[in-house]
Design an enzyme around this catalytic site. Structure first.
Site, short mmCIF file in Angstrom:
data_model
loop_
_atom_site.label_atom_id
_atom_site.label_comp_id
_atom_site.label_asym_id
_atom_site.label_seq_id
_atom_site.Cartn_x
_atom_site.Cartn_y
_atom_site.Cartn_z
N TYR A 11 29.92 33.35 47.20
CA TYR A 11 31.28 33.89 47.08
C TYR A 11 31.86 34.12 48.49
O TYR A 11 32.93 33.63 48.82
CB TYR A 11 31.23 35.20 46.27
CG TYR A 11 32.47 36.07 46.41
CD1 TYR A 11 33.62 35.80 45.69
CD2 TYR A 11 32.47 37.17 47.28
CE1 TYR A 11 34.75 36.61 45.82
CE2 TYR A 11 33.60 37.97 47.41
CZ TYR A 11 34.72 37.69 46.68
OH TYR A 11 35.84 38.48 46.82
N LYS B 54 34.90 32.41 50.59
CA LYS B 54 36.06 33.24 51.00
C LYS B 54 36.35 33.01 52.48
O LYS B 54 37.50 33.04 52.90
CB LYS B 54 35.81 34.74 50.73
CG LYS B 54 35.75 35.16 49.29
CD LYS B 54 37.04 34.98 48.52
CE LYS B 54 38.11 36.00 48.79
NZ LYS B 54 39.30 35.79 47.91
N1 LIG Z 1 37.43 43.40 43.50
C1 LIG Z 1 37.09 43.64 44.77
O1 LIG Z 1 36.43 44.61 45.10
C2 LIG Z 1 37.57 42.69 45.83
C3 LIG Z 1 38.29 41.55 45.53
N2 LIG Z 1 38.74 40.73 46.53
C4 LIG Z 1 39.55 39.54 46.21
O2 LIG Z 1 40.68 39.96 45.47
C5 LIG Z 1 41.11 38.93 44.59
C6 LIG Z 1 41.33 39.50 43.20
O3 LIG Z 1 40.09 40.04 42.74
P1 LIG Z 1 39.99 40.77 41.33
O4 LIG Z 1 41.34 41.15 40.86
O5 LIG Z 1 38.93 41.78 41.47
O6 LIG Z 1 39.42 39.56 40.44
P2 LIG Z 1 39.70 39.18 38.91
O7 LIG Z 1 38.56 38.33 38.48
O8 LIG Z 1 40.02 40.38 38.11
O9 LIG Z 1 41.03 38.29 39.01
C7 LIG Z 1 41.06 36.95 39.41
C8 LIG Z 1 41.91 36.15 38.42
O10 LIG Z 1 41.92 34.77 38.82
C9 LIG Z 1 41.67 33.97 37.67
N3 LIG Z 1 41.11 32.67 38.05
C10 LIG Z 1 39.82 32.38 38.34
N4 LIG Z 1 39.70 31.06 38.58
C11 LIG Z 1 40.93 30.50 38.44
C12 LIG Z 1 41.42 29.19 38.54
N5 LIG Z 1 40.63 28.15 38.81
N6 LIG Z 1 42.75 28.96 38.35
C13 LIG Z 1 43.57 29.99 38.02
N7 LIG Z 1 43.15 31.28 37.91
C14 LIG Z 1 41.85 31.53 38.11
C15 LIG Z 1 40.69 34.82 36.89
O11 LIG Z 1 40.52 34.37 35.55
P3 LIG Z 1 39.09 34.70 34.82
O12 LIG Z 1 39.00 36.19 34.75
O13 LIG Z 1 39.19 34.01 33.52
O14 LIG Z 1 38.04 34.13 35.74
C16 LIG Z 1 41.36 36.19 36.99
O15 LIG Z 1 42.39 36.33 36.04
C17 LIG Z 1 40.05 37.83 44.69
O16 LIG Z 1 40.52 36.83 45.55
C18 LIG Z 1 38.85 38.53 45.31
O17 LIG Z 1 38.10 37.63 46.07
C19 LIG Z 1 38.52 41.04 47.85
C20 LIG Z 1 37.82 42.16 48.18
C21 LIG Z 1 37.28 43.07 47.23
C1 LIG Z 2 23.72 49.53 43.26
C2 LIG Z 2 24.64 49.30 42.14
C3 LIG Z 2 24.10 48.78 40.86
C4 LIG Z 2 25.94 49.57 42.30
C5 LIG Z 2 26.98 49.20 41.30
C6 LIG Z 2 28.31 49.01 41.95
C7 LIG Z 2 28.49 47.60 42.49
C8 LIG Z 2 28.70 46.70 41.31
C9 LIG Z 2 29.66 47.58 43.47
C10 LIG Z 2 29.40 48.42 44.72
C11 LIG Z 2 30.10 47.76 45.90
C12 LIG Z 2 30.96 46.73 45.23
C13 LIG Z 2 31.59 45.62 46.01
C14 LIG Z 2 31.90 44.40 45.38
C15 LIG Z 2 31.53 44.17 43.95
C16 LIG Z 2 31.03 45.40 43.19
C17 LIG Z 2 30.11 46.24 44.05
C18 LIG Z 2 28.89 45.42 44.48
C19 LIG Z 2 32.45 43.24 46.16
C20 LIG Z 2 31.26 42.31 46.42
C21 LIG Z 2 33.52 42.49 45.36
C22 LIG Z 2 34.07 41.30 46.11
C23 LIG Z 2 34.31 41.50 47.56
O1 LIG Z 2 35.06 40.77 48.14
C24 LIG Z 2 33.56 42.53 48.30
C25 LIG Z 2 33.15 43.71 47.45
C26 LIG Z 2 32.28 44.68 48.22
C27 LIG Z 2 31.93 45.89 47.43
#
Ligand SMILES: NC(=O)C1=CN([C@@H]2O[C@H](COP(=O)(O)OP(=O)(O)OC[C@H]3O[C@@H](n4cnc5c(N)ncnc54)[C@H](OP(=O)(O)O)[C@@H]3O)[C@@H](O)[C@H]2O)C=CC1
Ligand SMILES: CC(C)=CCC[C@@H](C)[C@H]1CC[C@H]2C3=C(CC[C@]12C)[C@@]1(C)CCC(=O)C[C@@H]1CC3
Length: 346
Positions: A145, A149
């Protein structure tokens, strides 16, 4: 709620707008008077002022029809990190982002693209304390992932071209949480329900960033509205955090206790848990053709749970006037209240 006015000049597109962050972004954009086209592989909800265009972002023709009359594009689609599917990450995050860039350039004369990247692009599983955007990209990213990214962010920033009128910026959030988050709180509660949330990995003093979703949205909208040919933000990456690093295990405990589960109490050495997680991960890979099992404590999660990883958002403060709009405490309260179905039954 604020009155929703929709002048046609304020039409924008949110790729990935059905997801967790995407939907919060769409709601805020509507409040600010934008009309929104959502492009996603699924339709997650319905809202007045939002038109849905369903398709895969690797399909340029499908994208082009969603980007019609749009001069501002947010790209926050990605496969979930937990899917751990190298082919899928490469296809969506690298090839798909190339397609998004081409579609933006083909769709209009002046187009702005705001990418949701991740602060993890510089994380290699070792401590990062108050890391700035000058840190180099990870040479050994912690998973596929993150690897994709990095490539995605490089593609978007390199494509910024003031002469051609194509302006780009990347927002790097970290540990997004808030209502409707499908991974952090649900995974945490699932782990607690299976009795596996008893242990603290390491001494429990490691600081990390957890960022409330509305602050992440605020950073995206500031970036979009400041992205002009004469602005210093063109072609740059920005950390967006709550600016309140917190002990990983204090954050987890507060959420767990808020939902009625006990906080983890017993300490385990980091190196031991990391080694075990690595062994289990290898075993899962070897046995994949025969049996499929997904370990809870993956090496990636153990690294995130046992090291410092917090980032400075000074660059965003200076260049875009960024300041978090919701404190960590308020964010946790609102998050806990939003998950009544995940509360421990008495
Ligand atoms: N959540 C976090 O802690 C972090 C997230 N990010 C970034 O933020 C962004 C949003 O994350 P988040 O909201 O958590 O993720 P989600 O999975 O909730 O949202 C992503 C959306 O994109 C859709 N999607 C996936 N593949 C495709 C495709 N090929 N074409 C069109 N749509 C697609 C997904 O559909 P489906 O659910 O069906 O796959 C989903 O609706 C991502 O780019 C992630 O990398 C960055 C840092 C931290
Ligand atoms: C040890 C344990 C079972 C913790 C549960 C929580 C975790 C699922 C989250 C704690 C930090 C989170 C995190 C992300 C996903 C969910 C956690 C691992 C990301 C990897 C999501 C995508 C990103 O771009 C970075 C995030 C960092 C923190």
């Amino acid at each position: 709620m604020a009155t929703r006015v929709r002048p046609s000049s304020k039409r924008c597109a949110v790729i990935g707008g059905s997801g967790f962050l995407g939907r919060h972004l769409v709601e805020k954009l509507l409040d600010r008077g934008y009309a929104v086209s959502v492009f996603d592989i699924r339709q997650g909800y319905e809202l007045p002022g939002v038109s849905f265009h369903l398709g895969d972002l690797c399909d340029k023709q499908a994208l082009l029809s969603a980007l019609k009359d749009v001069s501002l594009v947010f790209h926050c689609a990605s496969p979930a990190p937990a899917s751990d599917d190298r082919g899928l990450f490469e296809k969506v995050n690298i090839q798909g982002t190339r397609t998004v860039i081409e579609a933006c350039i083909e769709s209009g004369v002046q187009v702005k693209l705001v990418l949701t990247s991740s602060a993890s692009v510089v994380f290699e599983g070792k401590d990062i304390k108050n890391g700035s955007e000058t840190l180099p990209y990870a040479m050994k990213p912690i998973d596929y992932y993150t690897e994709t990214k990095i490539q995605q962010e490089k593609l978007v920033l390199k494509a910024c071209d003031k002469e051609k009128g194509f302006l780009t910026v990347a927002i790097r959030p970290h540990g997004i949480f808030g209502p409707r988050d499908p991974q952090l709180v649900p995974i945490l509660v699932d782990t607690a329900r299976r009795g596996k949330m008893k242990f603290i990995i390491g001494d429990g003093t490691n600081l990390v960033d957890f960022t409330f979703v509305e602050n992440v949205v605020h950073g995206h909208i500031l970036a979009a509205e400041r992205l002009r040919p004469d602005s210093p933000i063109c072609g740059k990456a920005y950390h967006i955090t709550n600016d309140e690093p917190v002990r990983f295990w204090d954050f987890m405990s507060e959420v767990l206790v808020g939902l009625g589960y006990p906080a983890p109490r017993y300490h385990l050495p980091y190196i031991l848990v990391y080694g075990l997680a690595l062994l289990l991960w290898l075993l899962a890979m070897i046995l994949r053709p025969l049996v499929s099992f997904k370990p809870t404590f993956t090496p990636m999660r153990v690294a995130l749970a046992g090291t410092h990883h917090y980032y400075s958002c000074d660059r965003a403060k200076e260049d875009m006037g960024y300041k978090p709009v919701v404190t960590l405490k308020e964010g946790i309260t609102r998050t806990v209240q939003s998950y009544p179905h995940l509360r421990k039954e008495a």
